[in-house]
Design a protein around this motif. Sequence first.
Motif, PDB file in Angstrom:
ATOM      1  N   TYR A  29       0.850  -1.188   0.000  1.00  0.00           N
ATOM      2  CA  TYR A  29       0.000   0.000   0.000  1.00  0.00           C
ATOM      3  C   TYR A  29       0.889   1.242   0.000  1.00  0.00           C
ATOM      4  N   CYS A  31       0.679   5.534  -0.063  1.00  0.00           N
ATOM      5  CA  CYS A  31      -0.200   6.701   0.049  1.00  0.00           C
ATOM      6  C   CYS A  31      -0.112   7.518  -1.238  1.00  0.00           C
ATOM      7  N   CYS A 226      -6.739   5.795   4.671  1.00  0.00           N
ATOM      8  CA  CYS A 226      -5.726   4.803   4.273  1.00  0.00           C
ATOM      9  C   CYS A 226      -5.863   3.537   5.108  1.00  0.00           C
ATOM     10  N   HIS A 251       0.936  11.128   9.626  1.00  0.00           N
ATOM     11  CA  HIS A 251      -0.034  10.307   8.904  1.00  0.00           C
ATOM     12  C   HIS A 251       0.163   8.803   9.168  1.00  0.00           C
ATOM     13  N   GLU A 255      -1.955   6.108  11.302  1.00  0.00           N
ATOM     14  CA  GLU A 255      -2.485   4.896  10.652  1.00  0.00           C
ATOM     15  C   GLU A 255      -2.198   3.661  11.504  1.00  0.00           C
TER      16      GLU A 255
END
Length: 492
Positions: A29, A31, A226, A251, A255
């Motif tokens: 993954y 961003c 996310c 961020h 998460e």
Amino acid sequence: MKDSLVVYNTISRKKEKFEPLNPPFVGMYVCGPTVYSDVHIGNCRTFVSFDLIFRYLLQLGYKVRYVRNITDAGHLEGDRDEGDDKFSKKARLEQVEPMEIVQRYTLDFHEVLRLFNTLPPSIEPTATGHISEQISMIEEIIKNGYAYEINGTVYFDVEKYSKDNNYTILTNRNLEDMLANTRELGGQDEKRGRLDFALWIKAKPEHIMRWPSPWGVGFPGWHIECSAMSNKYLGAQFDIHGGGMDLAATHHTNEIAQSQACNSTNPSKYWMHTNMLTVNGARMSKSAGNGFLPRELFTGDHPLLEKGFSPMAVRFFMLQAHYRSTLDFSNAALDASEKGYKRLMSAMVLLPDLKESDEANEVDISELVNRCYNAMNDDFNSPVLIAELFEGVRIINSVYDGKLRLNGQQIAELKRCMEQFTYEVLGLKDDTVNADQDFEEVMDLIIELRNEAKRNKDYVSSDKIRAGLLRIGIQLEDNKQKTRWVKTNSEK
Ligand SMILES: [Zn+2]
């Protein structure tokens, strides 16, 4: 080859052996962009770096599901829930729908990444397309006691979370220092703790992007999207989570906290971060006037640029630095990279013309192949790989010039190695020659006429053709086997 890949993990601060949770599958993954303005060249570097990583994992035979999101809601101007929504603000300024802003810049983003020859991700989910998943995750976090609602806004309770977990596990910062550097809560603030962040934000009457929720009409915070989308497409735990290093402190830290609070697990085994981009040694920023757009870089239409550079020359330039090192843009550095890129490409076009010899010199091509793999297995070290490919360039040119002899097997191995690492792994393609087929054929004809004149000792005509081509920036290069042409003016 698969067994020797090591990856630098931000969370452990060291290189670790790469062992996917469920081989041969790899979940990654990254961003993606916040699509409210033109994509920044620094972001392009991040996406080119993860494209290299994606390509190499595919090369090793992994079945990679690469998820890269589009942030089209919820990203406020300040990282800590202050200020306006970036889309709504731009939409108000331009008097258009927020989704028009999203559409325009999503198309622009895709176009720029296409020019950089990046492979599309397997899934590209949007925040607005996953509101219900975000709401479910917030409900779960509230149920587990790590979030609270005040007047229609839901906050993540960092203080409570920190008692049971290490909130700063990713960047290893001291929580006391973080608190000291965060402003005190005032009478205006609803949240309980200074480090608490919003999971869901109550929409003010003028706010255009809004959805119903158990806490009233509002919109999701930036960080939750996310967590919700990676969870949906890759599961509660997956292999690689990546992004620019500026995302690690807030961020990505948030998460991890959200996933721990919801699923009792750190979402990703390996956390990978790309470094910053600087211009002439200074950090790139809009206010400093040294932040240029990808297109300005391609056309040279910027006061800091002496000329334009093709997307592939810029990609090559980016790959000449390791993704964890800073990369400094300067005209001299770009010039040098452009020359290197052209040198590599002019050797690549010779590959089909290499002649086999019965009596070959002793050149160990498989050793070169191993060194290419070793470079990439060492945390995707593209600059070392490029240096190895230039050893390949030296061999190609020597064989072409007749200074070195290789047999059929050696040539086949050299060709496979060069094509695999240059085109598949580095993701380069040849944009140095004019792709127009008619033009190629006209050039072949001109070269034929000129060589015929030479053979007939009509040097007046042959020199006239050569000089004429040179005037328009095309240089002929005579070689034992054939005549090639190259463009001498690199400005496009
Ligand atoms: Zn993200």
